[in-house]
Design a protein around this motif. Structure first.
Motif, PDB file in Angstrom:
ATOM      1  N   ARG A 196       0.791  -1.242   0.026  1.00 52.60           N
ATOM      2  CA  ARG A 196      -0.065  -0.066   0.008  1.00 52.60           C
ATOM      3  C   ARG A 196       0.993   1.249   0.158  1.00 52.60           C
ATOM      4  NH1 ARG A 196      -4.951   0.890   1.312  1.00 52.60           N
ATOM      5  NH2 ARG A 196      -5.062  -1.246   2.528  1.00 52.60           N
ATOM      6  N   ASP A 197       2.013   1.117   0.471  1.00 52.23           N
ATOM      7  CA  ASP A 197       2.938   2.269   0.792  1.00 52.23           C
ATOM      8  C   ASP A 197       3.832   2.565  -0.477  1.00 52.23           C
ATOM      9  OD1 ASP A 197       1.982   2.789   3.272  1.00 52.23           O
ATOM     10  OD2 ASP A 197       3.484   1.723   4.200  1.00 52.23           O
ATOM     11  N   LEU A 198       3.791   1.669  -1.434  1.00 50.16           N
ATOM     12  CA  LEU A 198       4.463   1.875  -2.607  1.00 50.16           C
ATOM     13  C   LEU A 198       3.867   3.010  -3.674  1.00 50.16           C
ATOM     14  CD1 LEU A 198       5.459  -1.761  -3.461  1.00 50.16           C
ATOM     15  CD2 LEU A 198       7.251   0.199  -2.510  1.00 50.16           C
ATOM     16  N   PRO A 199       4.317   3.491  -4.674  1.00 47.49           N
ATOM     17  CA  PRO A 199       3.633   4.177  -5.594  1.00 47.49           C
ATOM     18  C   PRO A 199       2.582   3.553  -6.192  1.00 47.49           C
ATOM     19  CG  PRO A 199       5.995   4.492  -5.902  1.00 47.49           C
ATOM     20  CD  PRO A 199       5.924   3.571  -4.766  1.00 47.49           C
ATOM     21  N   VAL A 200       1.356   3.904  -6.616  1.00 50.09           N
ATOM     22  CA  VAL A 200       0.212   3.393  -7.067  1.00 50.09           C
ATOM     23  C   VAL A 200       0.813   2.576  -8.494  1.00 50.09           C
ATOM     24  CG1 VAL A 200      -1.994   3.861  -8.109  1.00 50.09           C
ATOM     25  CG2 VAL A 200      -1.215   4.937  -6.175  1.00 50.09           C
ATOM     26  N   ALA A 201       1.560   3.289  -9.384  1.00 54.85           N
ATOM     27  CA  ALA A 201       1.883   2.594 -10.559  1.00 54.85           C
ATOM     28  C   ALA A 201       2.725   1.013 -10.071  1.00 54.85           C
ATOM     29  CB  ALA A 201       2.917   3.352 -11.327  1.00 54.85           C
ATOM     30  N   LEU A 202       3.192   0.836  -9.069  1.00 55.45           N
ATOM     31  CA  LEU A 202       3.773  -0.236  -8.882  1.00 55.45           C
ATOM     32  C   LEU A 202       3.062  -1.410  -8.167  1.00 55.45           C
ATOM     33  CD1 LEU A 202       7.610   0.998  -7.781  1.00 55.45           C
ATOM     34  CD2 LEU A 202       7.114  -0.267  -9.870  1.00 55.45           C
ATOM     35  N   GLN A 203       2.058  -1.013  -7.140  1.00 58.91           N
ATOM     36  CA  GLN A 203       1.438  -1.607  -6.608  1.00 58.91           C
ATOM     37  C   GLN A 203       0.788  -3.045  -7.239  1.00 58.91           C
ATOM     38  OE1 GLN A 203      -1.607   0.384  -4.080  1.00 58.91           O
ATOM     39  NE2 GLN A 203       0.069   1.998  -3.457  1.00 58.91           N
ATOM     40  N   GLN A 204       0.133  -2.692  -8.137  1.00 59.31           N
ATOM     41  CA  GLN A 204      -0.507  -3.936  -8.829  1.00 59.31           C
ATOM     42  C   GLN A 204       0.505  -5.030  -9.469  1.00 59.31           C
ATOM     43  OE1 GLN A 204      -3.194  -2.726 -12.156  1.00 59.31           O
ATOM     44  NE2 GLN A 204      -3.894  -4.836 -12.373  1.00 59.31           N
ATOM     45  N   GLN A 205       1.374  -4.375  -9.810  1.00 63.20           N
ATOM     46  CA  GLN A 205       2.415  -5.306 -10.406  1.00 63.20           C
ATOM     47  C   GLN A 205       3.247  -6.105  -9.400  1.00 63.20           C
ATOM     48  OE1 GLN A 205       6.759  -5.199 -12.893  1.00 63.20           O
ATOM     49  NE2 GLN A 205       5.713  -3.410 -12.635  1.00 63.20           N
ATOM     50  N   ILE A 206       3.613  -5.409  -8.408  1.00 64.69           N
ATOM     51  CA  ILE A 206       4.421  -6.104  -7.239  1.00 64.69           C
ATOM     52  C   ILE A 206       3.554  -7.084  -6.233  1.00 64.69           C
ATOM     53  CG2 ILE A 206       4.469  -4.546  -5.460  1.00 64.69           C
ATOM     54  CD1 ILE A 206       7.430  -4.621  -5.210  1.00 64.69           C
ATOM     55  N   ALA A 207       2.045  -6.791  -6.232  1.00 68.11           N
ATOM     56  CA  ALA A 207       1.278  -7.615  -5.659  1.00 68.11           C
ATOM     57  C   ALA A 207       1.285  -8.910  -6.427  1.00 68.11           C
ATOM     58  CB  ALA A 207       0.003  -7.053  -5.506  1.00 68.11           C
ATOM     59  N   GLN A 208       1.543  -9.137  -7.644  1.00 69.15           N
ATOM     60  CA  GLN A 208       1.384 -10.315  -8.422  1.00 69.15           C
ATOM     61  C   GLN A 208       2.592 -11.155  -8.759  1.00 69.15           C
ATOM     62  OE1 GLN A 208      -0.193  -8.891 -12.348  1.00 69.15           O
ATOM     63  NE2 GLN A 208      -2.169  -8.692 -11.403  1.00 69.15           N
ATOM     64  N   LEU A 209       3.813 -10.484  -7.998  1.00 72.82           N
ATOM     65  CA  LEU A 209       5.198 -11.208  -8.009  1.00 72.82           C
ATOM     66  C   LEU A 209       5.255 -12.189  -6.954  1.00 72.82           C
ATOM     67  CD1 LEU A 209       7.511  -8.256  -8.715  1.00 72.82           C
ATOM     68  CD2 LEU A 209       6.414  -9.725 -10.478  1.00 72.82           C
ATOM     69  N   SER A 210       5.951 -13.498  -7.390  1.00 74.61           N
ATOM     70  CA  SER A 210       6.258 -14.454  -6.456  1.00 74.61           C
ATOM     71  C   SER A 210       7.432 -13.942  -5.759  1.00 74.61           C
ATOM     72  CB  SER A 210       6.360 -15.757  -7.222  1.00 74.61           C
ATOM     73  OG  SER A 210       5.048 -16.254  -7.803  1.00 74.61           O
ATOM     74  N   ILE A 211       8.068 -14.754  -4.770  1.00 73.65           N
ATOM     75  CA  ILE A 211       9.280 -14.314  -3.974  1.00 73.65           C
ATOM     76  C   ILE A 211      10.489 -14.811  -5.013  1.00 73.65           C
ATOM     77  CG2 ILE A 211      10.651 -15.021  -2.102  1.00 73.65           C
ATOM     78  CD1 ILE A 211       8.346 -15.430  -0.389  1.00 73.65           C
ATOM     79  N   GLY A 212      11.355 -14.002  -5.101  1.00 69.95           N
ATOM     80  CA  GLY A 212      12.301 -13.844  -6.110  1.00 69.95           C
ATOM     81  C   GLY A 212      12.235 -13.303  -7.262  1.00 69.95           C
ATOM     82  N   GLN A 213      10.891 -12.775  -7.775  1.00 74.12           N
ATOM     83  CA  GLN A 213      10.878 -12.173  -9.113  1.00 74.12           C
ATOM     84  C   GLN A 213      10.932 -10.639  -8.974  1.00 74.12           C
ATOM     85  OE1 GLN A 213       6.830 -13.826  -9.712  1.00 74.12           O
ATOM     86  NE2 GLN A 213       7.861 -14.784 -11.749  1.00 74.12           N
ATOM     87  N   ALA A 214      11.328  -9.968  -9.939  1.00 69.47           N
ATOM     88  CA  ALA A 214      11.703  -8.457  -9.930  1.00 69.47           C
ATOM     89  C   ALA A 214      10.558  -7.912 -10.880  1.00 69.47           C
ATOM     90  CB  ALA A 214      12.870  -8.404 -10.445  1.00 69.47           C
ATOM     91  N   THR A 215      10.416  -6.420 -10.441  1.00 65.27           N
ATOM     92  CA  THR A 215       9.452  -5.769 -11.352  1.00 65.27           C
ATOM     93  C   THR A 215      10.569  -5.394 -12.501  1.00 65.27           C
ATOM     94  OG1 THR A 215      10.634  -3.597 -10.155  1.00 65.27           O
ATOM     95  CG2 THR A 215       8.578  -4.700  -9.340  1.00 65.27           C
ATOM     96  N   ASN A 216       9.401  -4.866 -13.362  1.00 71.33           N
ATOM     97  CA  ASN A 216       9.998  -4.108 -14.556  1.00 71.33           C
ATOM     98  C   ASN A 216      11.026  -2.750 -14.309  1.00 71.33           C
ATOM     99  OD1 ASN A 216       8.856  -6.020 -16.241  1.00 71.33           O
ATOM    100  ND2 ASN A 216       7.182  -4.835 -16.641  1.00 71.33           N
ATOM    101  N   PRO A 217      11.896  -2.523 -14.949  1.00 73.82           N
ATOM    102  CA  PRO A 217      12.797  -1.493 -14.453  1.00 73.82           C
ATOM    103  C   PRO A 217      11.876  -0.047 -14.640  1.00 73.82           C
ATOM    104  CG  PRO A 217      13.897  -2.659 -16.243  1.00 73.82           C
ATOM    105  CD  PRO A 217      12.551  -3.124 -15.978  1.00 73.82           C
ATOM    106  N   PHE A 218      11.912   0.883 -13.755  1.00 71.34           N
ATOM    107  CA  PHE A 218      11.254   2.129 -13.623  1.00 71.34           C
ATOM    108  C   PHE A 218      12.153   3.155 -13.361  1.00 71.34           C
ATOM    109  CE2 PHE A 218      10.904   0.071  -9.358  1.00 71.34           C
ATOM    110  CZ  PHE A 218      11.278   1.107  -8.546  1.00 71.34           C
TER     111      PHE A 218
END
Length: 459
Positions: free
Chosen positions: A379-401
């Protein structure tokens, strides 16, 4: 300069010279001046006023102290007071530059706020309620801390914005004084029954899964006579908010609700807890949106929705993450086209790496800085990152930003603690919220009565 607030309201209007007495005083001054001139040497041709060459000034001259703008029950509000408070508002909204017409309207609203603030402080004095300097200084220090500055540094910062610590401390005094007045004169007479609270808890449980909203409000009162002007003013505030103005800052300066002291924050509410005109608007708003002015009983409200959730339902965004951040920097002046190949390679490497254990090796290959944090809510992350990071499994990374200028970053999920099932608010929490709402309503009426009975002179 200090002012005495100890005289109870209402104050008698200051005595004025009548025209005859004023003329007599001027004649006396002229006669006295003529008598002195007869005894002195006649003025030289190049010095017709016969001024001394060595002039000694008594008192400190301050070009920023000007005429009175309003006198409230004998207390003077100067142009300087208005200018400094206006600059405080503009400093809090430095990303927007209002037009001359908008600034003039903001100035009028600031004057009204200063008048209300003065009435609140005077009412506290009339009821033998004092706000000691230590309490004001402590609050000022907390505000400075929010800016990551010491009180002295914050004072210098305010001065650089053509405002002053005194102006902010006056606002703090008004807020603290009004809170104490309400605590003595209003809150003891507001009652909330146990059955009412239990009824709310029952309805909450019955509405499990329904949406609730984190809402902020700017309320400005209006009468039939002032409706057009007030509507125009809140429209201008809304335009500034659309341009990026701080909702919290505008709420503190313009809202007439008791929540102004906390930036207009109403907390978490369900739509049915709000007045119908506002409830209908809130349900159609998304987090981060601000409404156009809404006509409500007694005036106009601007509503902001900062977040939403489901009643008594665990929110995935309340999960707590353990994150590692990798950040690569580019030399100043690097062109976007030049940076693209390195960013693409960085993205490919982070997507293919085998969990958080590989972060160190990938970071070394790209000369990336690594930062770890084990207590980050989605919830405390930027809105643009919340949906993406909520779907990641442990060990996975977001797209670069990020950007070439500020650096390109990637977040890697190294751990997750999912939220527990949400519980109904406690009896005390609901009781306090209902009490605050009723105190807020009576506070508006109280201030309205103070305005009605005040002796206010505009200059």
């Amino acid at each position: 300069m200090t002012f005495d607030f100890s005289t109870p309201r209402p104050r008698r209007a200051p005595t004025r010279l009548t025209s005859a007495r004023l003329i007599a005083a001027l004649l006396s001054l002229a006669v006295a001046s003529h008598a002195v001139a007869q005894d002195d040497v006649a003025p030289a041709a190049d010095n017709p006023l016969n001024l001394p060459t060595d002039v000694k000034i008594f008192g400190k001259y301050d070009p920023y102290v000007r005429k009175a703008n309003a006198i409230v029950n004998g207390f003077i509000i100067t142009d300087t007071d208005v200018d400094q408070r206006l600059n405080l508002v503009l400093a809090a909204n430095s990303q927007t530059t209002p037009s001359a017409d908008e600034t003039a309207q903001l100035r009028l609203q600031v004057l009204r706020n200063l008048i209300d603030e003065t009435l609140e402080i005077q009412e506290a004095k009339a009821n033998d309620i004092t706000v000691d300097r230590d309490a004001i200084d402590q609050t000022f220090a907390r505000v400075a801390t929010q800016f990551k500055q010491t009180p002295d540094q914050f004072t210098a910062f305010l001065k650089s914005k053509n405002t002053s610590a005194a102006s902010m401390k006056r606002q703090i005094e008004g807020e603290l004084a009004w809170q104490r007045v309400l605590g003595r004169k209003v809150e003891p007479f507001v009652s909330v029954g146990d059955d009412e609270v239990k009824g709310v808890i029952s309805r909450l449980k019955a509405s499990k899964g329904a949406k609730e909203y984190h809402v902020g409000e700017i309320f400005v009162s209006a009468t039939p006579e002032t409706d057009a002007q007030v509507h125009a003013n809140v429209d201008r505030v809304f335009e500034q908010l659309k341009k990026g103005g701080s909702f919290v800052a505008y709420a503190r300066q313009y809202s007439e609700a008791s929540t102004a002291a906390v930036g207009g924050d109403l907390g978490w509410v369900r739509a049915e807890q709000l007045p119908q005109p506002i409830a209908g608007m809130v349900t159609d708003m998304q987090p981060g949106q601000v409404s156009a002015p809404i006509a409500v009983p007694g005036g106009y409200s601007i509503i902001a929705v900062s977040d939403q959730r489901q009643v008594l339902t665990a929110d995935p965004r309340d999960a707590t993450l353990s994150l590692k951040q990798m950040a690569i920097a580019f030399p100043k002046g690097t062109a976007q086209a030049t940076a693209v190949p390195r960013v693409s390679a960085f993205a490919d490497a982070t997507h293919k790496m085998a969990g958080c254990g590989a972060v160190k090796d990938v970071a070394a290959r790209f000369d990336a800085a690594v930062v770890e944090n084990d207590d980050v809510r989605i919830r405390d992350l930027p809105v643009a990152l919340q949906q993406q990071i909520a779907q990641l499994s442990i060990g996975q990374a977001t797209n670069p930003f990020g950007s070439v200028e500020d650096g390109i970053r990637v977040l890697v999920v190294c751990g997750r603690d999912d939220p527990e099932e949400a519980r109904a608010p406690s009896f005390d929490a609901i009781y306090n919220q209902m009490t605050e709402q009723r105190v807020n309503l009576r506070a508006r009426r109280y201030l309205r009565d103070l305005r009605r009975d005040a002796v206010i002179e505009y200059r």
